[in-house]
Scaffold this active site. Sequence first.
Site, short mmCIF file in Angstrom:
data_model
loop_
_atom_site.label_atom_id
_atom_site.label_comp_id
_atom_site.label_asym_id
_atom_site.label_seq_id
_atom_site.Cartn_x
_atom_site.Cartn_y
_atom_site.Cartn_z
N ASP A 188 0.87 -1.18 0.00
CA ASP A 188 0.00 0.00 0.00
C ASP A 188 0.90 1.22 0.00
OD1 ASP A 188 -1.86 2.17 0.90
OD2 ASP A 188 -3.24 0.49 1.19
N THR A 200 -10.88 -6.50 -9.02
CA THR A 200 -12.25 -6.04 -8.79
C THR A 200 -12.24 -4.53 -8.52
OG1 THR A 200 -12.01 -6.59 -6.45
CG2 THR A 200 -13.14 -8.21 -7.82
N ARG A 260 -10.46 -1.28 -10.57
CA ARG A 260 -10.73 -0.48 -11.78
C ARG A 260 -9.92 -1.08 -12.93
NH1 ARG A 260 -14.60 0.94 -9.61
NH2 ARG A 260 -15.34 3.03 -9.09
N ASP A 317 -13.35 -8.26 -12.86
CA ASP A 317 -14.71 -7.70 -12.73
C ASP A 317 -14.77 -6.34 -13.42
OD1 ASP A 317 -17.41 -7.72 -11.64
OD2 ASP A 317 -16.74 -6.07 -10.37
N GLU A 330 -14.40 -0.60 -20.40
CA GLU A 330 -15.73 -1.17 -20.10
C GLU A 330 -16.88 -0.20 -20.31
OE1 GLU A 330 -15.07 -1.95 -15.83
OE2 GLU A 330 -16.67 -0.51 -15.38
N HIS A 379 -18.52 -5.77 -13.84
CA HIS A 379 -18.56 -4.79 -12.75
C HIS A 379 -19.75 -5.07 -11.81
CE1 HIS A 379 -16.72 -0.64 -11.85
NE2 HIS A 379 -17.28 -1.10 -10.75
P1 NAI Z 1 -10.16 2.58 0.29
O1 NAI Z 1 -9.98 4.03 0.01
O2 NAI Z 1 -10.72 2.16 1.61
O3 NAI Z 1 -8.75 1.83 0.12
C1 NAI Z 1 -7.88 2.06 -0.96
C2 NAI Z 1 -6.48 1.71 -0.49
O4 NAI Z 1 -5.60 1.87 -1.61
C3 NAI Z 1 -5.97 2.63 0.63
O5 NAI Z 1 -5.41 1.87 1.69
C4 NAI Z 1 -4.91 3.48 -0.07
O6 NAI Z 1 -3.84 3.86 0.80
C5 NAI Z 1 -4.43 2.51 -1.13
N1 NAI Z 1 -3.69 3.16 -2.22
C6 NAI Z 1 -3.85 4.44 -2.68
N2 NAI Z 1 -2.94 4.66 -3.66
C7 NAI Z 1 -2.23 3.53 -3.79
C8 NAI Z 1 -1.13 3.16 -4.62
N3 NAI Z 1 -0.60 4.02 -5.51
N4 NAI Z 1 -0.63 1.90 -4.50
C9 NAI Z 1 -1.14 1.04 -3.59
N5 NAI Z 1 -2.18 1.34 -2.76
C10 NAI Z 1 -2.71 2.57 -2.88
O7 NAI Z 1 -11.03 2.02 -0.91
P2 NAI Z 1 -11.94 0.71 -0.93
O8 NAI Z 1 -13.29 1.03 -0.46
O9 NAI Z 1 -11.20 -0.42 -0.31
O10 NAI Z 1 -12.05 0.47 -2.52
C11 NAI Z 1 -10.94 0.11 -3.30
C12 NAI Z 1 -11.31 0.22 -4.77
O11 NAI Z 1 -12.29 -0.76 -5.09
C13 NAI Z 1 -11.99 1.55 -5.16
O12 NAI Z 1 -11.03 2.54 -5.46
C14 NAI Z 1 -12.78 1.18 -6.37
O13 NAI Z 1 -12.01 1.43 -7.52
C15 NAI Z 1 -12.98 -0.33 -6.25
N6 NAI Z 1 -14.40 -0.69 -6.11
C16 NAI Z 1 -14.92 -1.59 -7.01
C17 NAI Z 1 -16.23 -2.00 -6.93
C18 NAI Z 1 -16.82 -3.01 -7.87
O14 NAI Z 1 -18.05 -3.20 -7.90
N7 NAI Z 1 -16.01 -3.71 -8.66
C19 NAI Z 1 -17.12 -1.44 -5.90
C20 NAI Z 1 -16.46 -0.54 -4.96
C21 NAI Z 1 -15.15 -0.18 -5.09
#
Ligand code: NAI
Length: 343
Positions: A173, A228, A230, A254, A259, A291
């Site tokens: 992270d 899952t 982006r 996903d 997409e 998705h």
């Molecule tokens: P979150 O904000 O709680 O966690 C994201 C994590 O990524 C954080 O710990 C952050 O420090 C880390 N991060 C930021 N930049 C980074 C980098 N350059 N390298 C490594 N880690 C990095 O977000 P959450 O809720 O866990 O969601 C994660 C992703 O899941 C979202 O950004 C979204 O794209 C995706 N998502 C997909 C869904 C789907 O239906 N497929 C639904 C909801 C979210």
Amino acid sequence: MNIAVFDAKSYDIPCFEQSGAAHGVTFKFFETRLTEDTAKLAKGFDGVCVFVNDTVNAAVIDRLYDYGIRLIALRCAGFNNVDLQHSFGKIHVVRVPAYSPYAVAEHAMALLLTSNRRIHKAYIRTKDFNFRLDGLTGVDLHGKTVGVIGTGKIGRVFIDICRGFGMKVIAYDKYPAENAGIDYVPLSELFARSDFISLHCPLTEDTQHLINADAIAQMKKGVYIINTSRGALIDAEALLEGIKARKVGAACLDVYEEESDLFFEDFSGHIMEDDTLARLISMPNVILTSHQAFLTQEALQNIADTTVQNILTFFRDGVCDNEVCYKCGNINDCRKQRKEKCF
Ligand code: NAI
């Protein structure tokens, strides 16, 4: 409050209608996506509600602003489809930061299990009364190493699930969590050691094509890649090459970089124009869902309830905890830290 909802689907509408009716917010549902051409539908509304594949670029923002729209309510967590810099000072953007990290993490594990144990193939075989087992061999997950990139809400639930299977978890992270009991390693080490790699970080300039030819070259032969998060986190051409070279053992996707013109719609019976996607789908070791990782009853209800609360607090109370702007990443220059609107 009258809100125009774009890209509305049958599974969105009941929760939004129910939650809106309970709080005096009226939604008008449009099946069409928000684009420069459809933005005119928002005329006369107080705000718009959009999802991941609606276009919210500078041209759309300018049109909405001209129609008097001052609020864009995202009904998702990611906001990479919004030109936040352009909207700053014009239209406020609110989002649903979390609706069910369990939904997404569980879907990631469902894809991993399906792919590893060839459930998708077995299902089709037994439907056809073919009870042979050749080609269906998987591996034990117990004792295998999973590399988790992004240890936020979803990444951590996924880590817990993997630990339940007896897997060794390593993680990367950019902003590691302190005292979280997570074994953080540099990205190159994660690539080199992982049997399975699951992406749970947001799409940013830093993370675009994080999984590219160079990254794949550093991975173990036979690695599984699960995305899952982006689509653009993965260079799809490089993934395809990695699969063709037998370096990547399986891909569980996903999301897909291109997409937005395809997902959530039915193209069966059409000629698939996207050769990369067609080739990926044709691979026996690629599973693709469109998705749908978020799609649980609980998540849909949370999305509707949080969106209604965002709209109410924006118009009624003038505080917006869930507002995002291009300055929000900059703690020292973010008004939201003081519990106000971003501008
Ligand atoms: P979150 O904000 O709680 O966690 C994201 C994590 O990524 C954080 O710990 C952050 O420090 C880390 N991060 C930021 N930049 C980074 C980098 N350059 N390298 C490594 N880690 C990095 O977000 P959450 O809720 O866990 O969601 C994660 C992703 O899941 C979202 O950004 C979204 O794209 C995706 N998502 C997909 C869904 C789907 O239906 N497929 C639904 C909801 C979210």
